[in-house]
Design a protein around this motif. Structure first.
Motif, PDB file in Angstrom:
ATOM      1  N   SER A 318       0.835  -1.207   0.000  1.00 58.64           N
ATOM      2  CA  SER A 318       0.000   0.000   0.000  1.00 58.64           C
ATOM      3  C   SER A 318       0.867   1.254   0.000  1.00 58.64           C
ATOM      4  CB  SER A 318      -0.904   0.015   1.246  1.00 58.64           C
ATOM      5  OG  SER A 318      -0.137   0.281   2.400  1.00 58.64           O
ATOM      6  N   GLY A 319       0.238   2.389  -0.330  1.00 58.17           N
ATOM      7  CA  GLY A 319       0.921   3.672  -0.218  1.00 58.17           C
ATOM      8  C   GLY A 319       1.164   4.019   1.239  1.00 58.17           C
ATOM      9  N   ARG A 320       1.840   5.122   1.489  1.00 55.44           N
ATOM     10  CA  ARG A 320       2.176   5.498   2.863  1.00 55.44           C
ATOM     11  C   ARG A 320       0.923   5.775   3.683  1.00 55.44           C
ATOM     12  NH1 ARG A 320       6.028  10.517   4.988  1.00 55.44           N
ATOM     13  NH2 ARG A 320       5.624  10.137   7.212  1.00 55.44           N
ATOM     14  N   ASP A 321      -0.033   6.513   3.101  1.00 54.15           N
ATOM     15  CA  ASP A 321      -1.298   6.781   3.787  1.00 54.15           C
ATOM     16  C   ASP A 321      -2.293   5.672   3.454  1.00 54.15           C
ATOM     17  OD1 ASP A 321      -0.319   9.079   4.879  1.00 54.15           O
ATOM     18  OD2 ASP A 321      -1.148  10.406   3.361  1.00 54.15           O
ATOM     19  N   VAL A 322      -2.736   4.955   4.466  1.00 54.90           N
ATOM     20  CA  VAL A 322      -3.671   3.851   4.247  1.00 54.90           C
ATOM     21  C   VAL A 322      -5.107   4.356   4.300  1.00 54.90           C
ATOM     22  CG1 VAL A 322      -4.464   1.610   5.136  1.00 54.90           C
ATOM     23  CG2 VAL A 322      -2.026   2.162   5.149  1.00 54.90           C
ATOM     24  N   VAL A 323      -5.461   5.066   5.374  1.00 57.98           N
ATOM     25  CA  VAL A 323      -6.804   5.646   5.516  1.00 57.98           C
ATOM     26  C   VAL A 323      -6.667   7.023   6.159  1.00 57.98           C
ATOM     27  CG1 VAL A 323      -9.097   5.423   6.566  1.00 57.98           C
ATOM     28  CG2 VAL A 323      -7.880   3.376   5.836  1.00 57.98           C
ATOM     29  N   THR A 324      -7.432   7.978   5.629  1.00 56.03           N
ATOM     30  CA  THR A 324      -7.473   9.321   6.222  1.00 56.03           C
ATOM     31  C   THR A 324      -8.919   9.678   6.536  1.00 56.03           C
ATOM     32  OG1 THR A 324      -5.544   9.978   4.915  1.00 56.03           O
ATOM     33  CG2 THR A 324      -6.855  11.744   5.904  1.00 56.03           C
ATOM     34  N   LEU A 325      -9.166  10.043   7.781  1.00 52.95           N
ATOM     35  CA  LEU A 325     -10.484  10.522   8.213  1.00 52.95           C
ATOM     36  C   LEU A 325     -10.379  12.036   8.389  1.00 52.95           C
ATOM     37  CD1 LEU A 325     -11.262   7.856  10.997  1.00 52.95           C
ATOM     38  CD2 LEU A 325     -11.872   7.758   8.588  1.00 52.95           C
ATOM     39  N   ASP A 326     -11.229  12.773   7.662  1.00 52.54           N
ATOM     40  CA  ASP A 326     -11.131  14.234   7.662  1.00 52.54           C
ATOM     41  C   ASP A 326     -12.459  14.846   8.125  1.00 52.54           C
ATOM     42  OD1 ASP A 326      -9.995  16.700   7.298  1.00 52.54           O
ATOM     43  OD2 ASP A 326     -10.314  16.762   5.128  1.00 52.54           O
ATOM     44  N   HIS A 327     -12.466  15.445   9.332  1.00 53.37           N
ATOM     45  CA  HIS A 327     -13.646  16.116   9.891  1.00 53.37           C
ATOM     46  C   HIS A 327     -14.894  15.221   9.812  1.00 53.37           C
ATOM     47  CE1 HIS A 327     -11.480  19.864  10.395  1.00 53.37           C
ATOM     48  NE2 HIS A 327     -10.977  19.692   9.170  1.00 53.37           N
ATOM     49  N   VAL A 328     -14.744  14.014  10.375  1.00 54.11           N
ATOM     50  CA  VAL A 328     -15.817  13.021  10.320  1.00 54.11           C
ATOM     51  C   VAL A 328     -16.766  13.178  11.508  1.00 54.11           C
ATOM     52  CG1 VAL A 328     -16.285  10.540  10.561  1.00 54.11           C
ATOM     53  CG2 VAL A 328     -14.513  11.323   8.988  1.00 54.11           C
ATOM     54  N   SER A 329     -18.073  13.084  11.231  1.00 54.47           N
ATOM     55  CA  SER A 329     -19.097  13.074  12.285  1.00 54.47           C
ATOM     56  C   SER A 329     -20.047  11.916  12.032  1.00 54.47           C
ATOM     57  CB  SER A 329     -19.894  14.387  12.289  1.00 54.47           C
ATOM     58  OG  SER A 329     -19.055  15.472  12.597  1.00 54.47           O
ATOM     59  N   LYS A 330     -20.532  11.293  13.137  1.00 56.25           N
ATOM     60  CA  LYS A 330     -21.466  10.182  13.010  1.00 56.25           C
ATOM     61  C   LYS A 330     -22.413  10.170  14.199  1.00 56.25           C
ATOM     62  CE  LYS A 330     -23.339   6.397  11.478  1.00 56.25           C
ATOM     63  NZ  LYS A 330     -24.124   6.378  10.220  1.00 56.25           N
ATOM     64  N   SER A 331     -23.716  10.102  13.904  1.00 54.46           N
ATOM     65  CA  SER A 331     -24.735  10.015  14.955  1.00 54.46           C
ATOM     66  C   SER A 331     -25.794   9.017  14.540  1.00 54.46           C
ATOM     67  CB  SER A 331     -25.385  11.380  15.191  1.00 54.46           C
ATOM     68  OG  SER A 331     -24.444  12.320  15.631  1.00 54.46           O
ATOM     69  N   TYR A 332     -26.459   8.442  15.529  1.00 52.84           N
ATOM     70  CA  TYR A 332     -27.665   7.641  15.305  1.00 52.84           C
ATOM     71  C   TYR A 332     -28.798   8.361  16.027  1.00 52.84           C
ATOM     72  CZ  TYR A 332     -24.469   3.887  13.884  1.00 52.84           C
ATOM     73  OH  TYR A 332     -23.496   3.137  13.244  1.00 52.84           O
ATOM     74  N   GLY A 333     -29.533   9.182  15.294  1.00 55.11           N
ATOM     75  CA  GLY A 333     -30.574   9.996  15.932  1.00 55.11           C
ATOM     76  C   GLY A 333     -29.926  10.971  16.896  1.00 55.11           C
ATOM     77  N   ASP A 334     -30.353  10.907  18.172  1.00 58.66           N
ATOM     78  CA  ASP A 334     -29.779  11.800  19.185  1.00 58.66           C
ATOM     79  C   ASP A 334     -28.483  11.264  19.773  1.00 58.66           C
ATOM     80  OD1 ASP A 334     -31.921  13.522  18.891  1.00 58.66           O
ATOM     81  OD2 ASP A 334     -33.110  12.536  20.467  1.00 58.66           O
ATOM     82  N   LEU A 335     -28.135  10.002  19.430  1.00 63.36           N
ATOM     83  CA  LEU A 335     -26.924   9.394  19.981  1.00 63.36           C
ATOM     84  C   LEU A 335     -25.712   9.797  19.139  1.00 63.36           C
ATOM     85  CD1 LEU A 335     -25.551   7.462  21.993  1.00 63.36           C
ATOM     86  CD2 LEU A 335     -26.059   5.593  20.394  1.00 63.36           C
ATOM     87  N   LYS A 336     -24.865  10.609  19.723  1.00 66.51           N
ATOM     88  CA  LYS A 336     -23.686  11.123  19.020  1.00 66.51           C
ATOM     89  C   LYS A 336     -22.510  10.170  19.241  1.00 66.51           C
ATOM     90  CE  LYS A 336     -23.253  15.541  19.391  1.00 66.51           C
ATOM     91  NZ  LYS A 336     -22.927  16.848  20.016  1.00 66.51           N
ATOM     92  N   ILE A 337     -21.866   9.731  18.145  1.00 65.35           N
ATOM     93  CA  ILE A 337     -20.707   8.828  18.231  1.00 65.35           C
ATOM     94  C   ILE A 337     -19.411   9.614  18.013  1.00 65.35           C
ATOM     95  CG2 ILE A 337     -19.613   6.740  17.324  1.00 65.35           C
ATOM     96  CD1 ILE A 337     -22.278   6.192  18.678  1.00 65.35           C
ATOM     97  N   LEU A 338     -19.306  10.263  16.870  1.00 64.36           N
ATOM     98  CA  LEU A 338     -18.131  11.080  16.540  1.00 64.36           C
ATOM     99  C   LEU A 338     -18.583  12.479  16.124  1.00 64.36           C
ATOM    100  CD1 LEU A 338     -16.210   8.466  14.317  1.00 64.36           C
ATOM    101  CD2 LEU A 338     -15.739   9.009  16.719  1.00 64.36           C
ATOM    102  N   GLU A 339     -17.747  13.454  16.434  1.00 62.74           N
ATOM    103  CA  GLU A 339     -18.108  14.828  16.075  1.00 62.74           C
ATOM    104  C   GLU A 339     -16.888  15.582  15.562  1.00 62.74           C
ATOM    105  OE1 GLU A 339     -20.653  18.562  17.910  1.00 62.74           O
ATOM    106  OE2 GLU A 339     -19.487  17.300  19.277  1.00 62.74           O
ATOM    107  N   ASP A 340     -16.884  15.871  14.252  1.00 62.68           N
ATOM    108  CA  ASP A 340     -15.851  16.684  13.614  1.00 62.68           C
ATOM    109  C   ASP A 340     -14.446  16.244  14.049  1.00 62.68           C
ATOM    110  OD1 ASP A 340     -14.917  18.675  11.912  1.00 62.68           O
ATOM    111  OD2 ASP A 340     -14.856  20.177  13.510  1.00 62.68           O
ATOM    112  N   THR A 341     -14.160  14.964  13.857  1.00 64.66           N
ATOM    113  CA  THR A 341     -12.869  14.423  14.274  1.00 64.66           C
ATOM    114  C   THR A 341     -12.061  13.947  13.077  1.00 64.66           C
ATOM    115  OG1 THR A 341     -11.801  12.877  15.801  1.00 64.66           O
ATOM    116  CG2 THR A 341     -13.731  12.051  14.640  1.00 64.66           C
ATOM    117  N   SER A 342     -10.739  13.985  13.215  1.00 65.90           N
ATOM    118  CA  SER A 342      -9.851  13.581  12.122  1.00 65.90           C
ATOM    119  C   SER A 342      -8.787  12.616  12.631  1.00 65.90           C
ATOM    120  CB  SER A 342      -9.168  14.807  11.504  1.00 65.90           C
ATOM    121  OG  SER A 342     -10.131  15.716  10.982  1.00 65.90           O
TER     122      SER A 342
END
Length: 640
Positions: A318-342
């Motif tokens: 693989s290349g040097r960068d395998v996966v990049t997460l950029d300003h990721v947010s994830k919620s299920y309804g009112d349940l917040k999992i991730l918020e603007d994270t990298s």
């Protein structure tokens, strides 16, 4: 409290146990270890009375109560809230509460002395049973093993099997049986809950028997290890780490005895062969033939620790960068999992994603794999070939396939010889590879699914709880495989032994952000404990500014100095004692290493027994020394 005597248990014609014995004292904390299939869970079911032994007996004291957590409880369902299910542990107290309610209702129309006296007696018994605290106790234990306060009134049937198992564990802990038996309790617990249960079991007033593949869990909550092997039960007076070292020493002694005996047998056989035809030597020959027949044979040592060599092939790196997460947010309804994270995963990263259940670890794995929709951007690098292992992969196995057939259909392009080599590493050898998937145990299916994941030419692996359902030997094999894997991986796991063996980075989710510690799990634990200590000191300093510490009187300081002087004298005495014990231990080790001692059975037994006692005394002496060091430190702080 409980004794197992001359226990034999046969399945078909195979002896799972034969003349096995075990004695359990009231406060013993026992870890039951051994390879899968040796009968650990069966022994617990024999003790509980679910299975009847073929011969022998299980004797228990009249007042001995048994609580048993086993995997069969996964299917238990109820409409009641989990708090009520846990409270069922206090059956007698709840019955008293019901009687009290009935008497109170009766008192609405009847104020007679008899009714009032009845109420007083019931309330006295209710208070003696600590009836007013049972709800608080149930809430404390349920929240300790991972339930949120708002979950406590949810019906049991709305939870998954793993969470229902936690409720059953809470109920057992509240019942406080004389003997608590736990079969793989960590399979359904996250890391904070495992640590909570460890602390609870350390101070548990009754006896405990635990079957677990989690080596660190055993180290932290048991003081006796019982090995199930070849139909027998062998006790070791220490935790799992002690057992490993002690077993290694016993194996060395046994192997030396075996080799010495084999040499003597060969010499005797040569004498018999040489002088068999000579009439003048016939008495000596016959004597030696009978001696060989009467001889108690020493078994050769079979080492269960398998060293494996995996040959991973990548069609491309693989290349040097395998996966990049950029300003990721994830919620299920009112349940917040991730918020603007990298975050970023680079080639060669071996990441362990740890933390409590409900924080979003498995969700984050799915986000990284690209199977979960999110706000923000998830980018996979150049030439990244990924493979995802999770428990649902077990259901994806074709139950009508043979193991080897299943591996062939994985499409790796490997030859049958290569696939047999991989399966051999996962403890499937010879005719085992032709077993149907449908006849395999949960642990065997996990090994097949893991083998399939590892033979795919993926250069990036995502592993969700890969050690679940694996025994210790299989976990150690997986650790070796991951150490030899030259690609990149991220794993969710609560098995600290596994994490310690494979990870070079630690990820955790805090305040809906992905946090990274760039080091091993050992370093992370030290750093995290230091961080918590710093936070605690900071809070204490803030409190002290609000409430200045009172100065101690000269009399109190003088008394503290006197106590400190005595403690320092005791410390010096313990240090001398430890040096003496260590010297005697070294002398015994030297004497037991002498091959001539093996011809003196009584002397060898005497040395072994003294050696065991010295090790126990040394452990206790070190514990006392450590305790004194802590006490001296506290006194020095008082005087400072």
């Amino acid at each position: 409290m409980l004794s197992i005597n001359n226990l034999s248990y046969f399945i078909g014609g195979r002896a799972l146990y034969e003349n096995a014995a075990l004695h359990i004292k009231p406060k013993d904390k026992i870890g039951l270890v051994g390879l899968n299939g040796t009968g650990k869970s069966t022994l617990l079911k024999i003790i509980s009375g679910d299975y009847q032994p073929t011969s022998g007996e299980v004797q228990k004291a009249k007042d001995c109560t048994i609580g048993f957590l086993n995997q069969d409880m996964l299917s238990y369902q109820s409409e009641e809230p989990i708090l009520e299910v846990a409270l069922a542990a206090f059956k007698e107290t709840l019955e008293l509460q019901h009687e009290i309610d009935e008497v109170l209702k009766k008192m609405e129309t009847d104020y007679s002395d008899a009714v009032i006296d009845r109420l007083a007696k019931l309330q006295e018994r209710f208070e003696a049973n600590e009836g007013y605290t049972i709800k608080a106790k149930a809430e404390e234990i349920l929240e300790g093993i991972g339930f949120r306060t708002e979950d406590l009134m949810r019906p049991l049937k709305t939870f998954s099997g793993g969470w229902r198992m936690r409720v059953m564990l809470a109920k057992l802990l509240l019942e406080k049986p004389s003997l608590l038996m736990l079969d793989e309790p960590t399979n359904h617990l996250d890391l904070p809950s495992i640590q909570w249960v460890e602390n609870y079991l350390k101070s548990y007033e009754g006896a405990v028997i635990v079957v677990s593949h989690d080596q660190e869990f055993l180290d932290n909550c048991i003081d006796i290890t019982v090995e199930v092997s070849h139909g027998t039960l062998t006790s070791y007076s220490g935790n799992y780490s002690f057992y490993k070292e002690e077993k290694k020493e016993r194996m060395e002694i046994q192997q030396n005895a075996y080799e010495n005996q084999q040499q003597m047998i060969k010499q005797t056989e040569r004498f018999i062969e040489r002088f068999r035809a000579k009439a003048s030597k016939s008495n000596q020959v016959q004597s030696r033939v009978k001696a060989l027949e009467r001889m108690d044979k020493v078994n050769e040592v079979i080492d269960d620790n398998i060293a494996v060599n995996f040959k991973f092939k990548f069609s491309q790196k693989s290349g040097r960068d395998v996966v990049t997460l950029d300003h990721v947010s994830k919620s299920y309804g009112d349940l917040k999992i991730l918020e603007d994270t990298s975050a970023r995963i680079e080639r060669g990263d071996k990441i362990a994603l740890i933390g409590a259940n409900g924080k979003g670890k498995s969700t984050l794995l799915r986000i990284i794999s690209g199977t979960e929709q999110v706000k923000g951007k998830v980018s996979h690098g150049h030439n990244v070939i990924k493979s995802f292992y999770a428990q649902h992969q077990l259901e994806a196995l074709n139950i009508d396939n043979e193991i080897l057939q299943e591996m062939v259909q994985a499409g790796s392009g490997k030859t049958e010889t290569e696939l047999r080599g991989v399966l051999g590493c996962f403890l499937f050898s010879n005719e085992d590879v032709f077993k149907k998937i449908k006849v395999l145990s949960g642990g065997e299916k996990s090994r097949v699914a893991l083998a399939k994941t590892l033979i795919s030419e993926a250069n990036f692996l995502l592993l969700d709880e890969p050690t679940n359902h694996l025994d210790m030997q299989s976990v150690n094999i997986l650790i070796q495989a991951m150490q030899q894997y030259e690609g990149t991986f991220i794993t969710v796991s609560h098995d600290r032994h596994f994490i310690r063996g494979v990870a070079n980075k630690i990820w955790y989710i805090e305040n809906h952000q992905i946090k990274e510690y760039p080091g091993t799990y050992e370093e992370f634990v030290y750093w995290n404990e230091s961080r918590k200590a710093d936070e605690s000191i900071e809070k204490s300093n803030i409190k002290e500014k609000k409430e200045p510490r009172q100065r101690r009187s000269n009399t109190e300081l003088d008394e503290a100095r006197k106590v400190l002087k005595k403690k320092e004298q005791y410390l010096a005495e313990w240090e001398d004692k430890i040096l003496g014990l260590e010297k005697r231990k070294a002398d015994l080790e030297k004497e037991m290493a002498d091959p001539s001692v093996y011809s003196e059975v009584d002397r060898l037994q005497e040395l072994t027994e003294e050696y065991e006692k010295i090790k126990i005394s040394l452990k206790e002496a070190n514990a006392s020394w450590e305790s004194l060091v802590e006490e001296i430190g506290e006194l020095e702080q008082i005087i400072a």
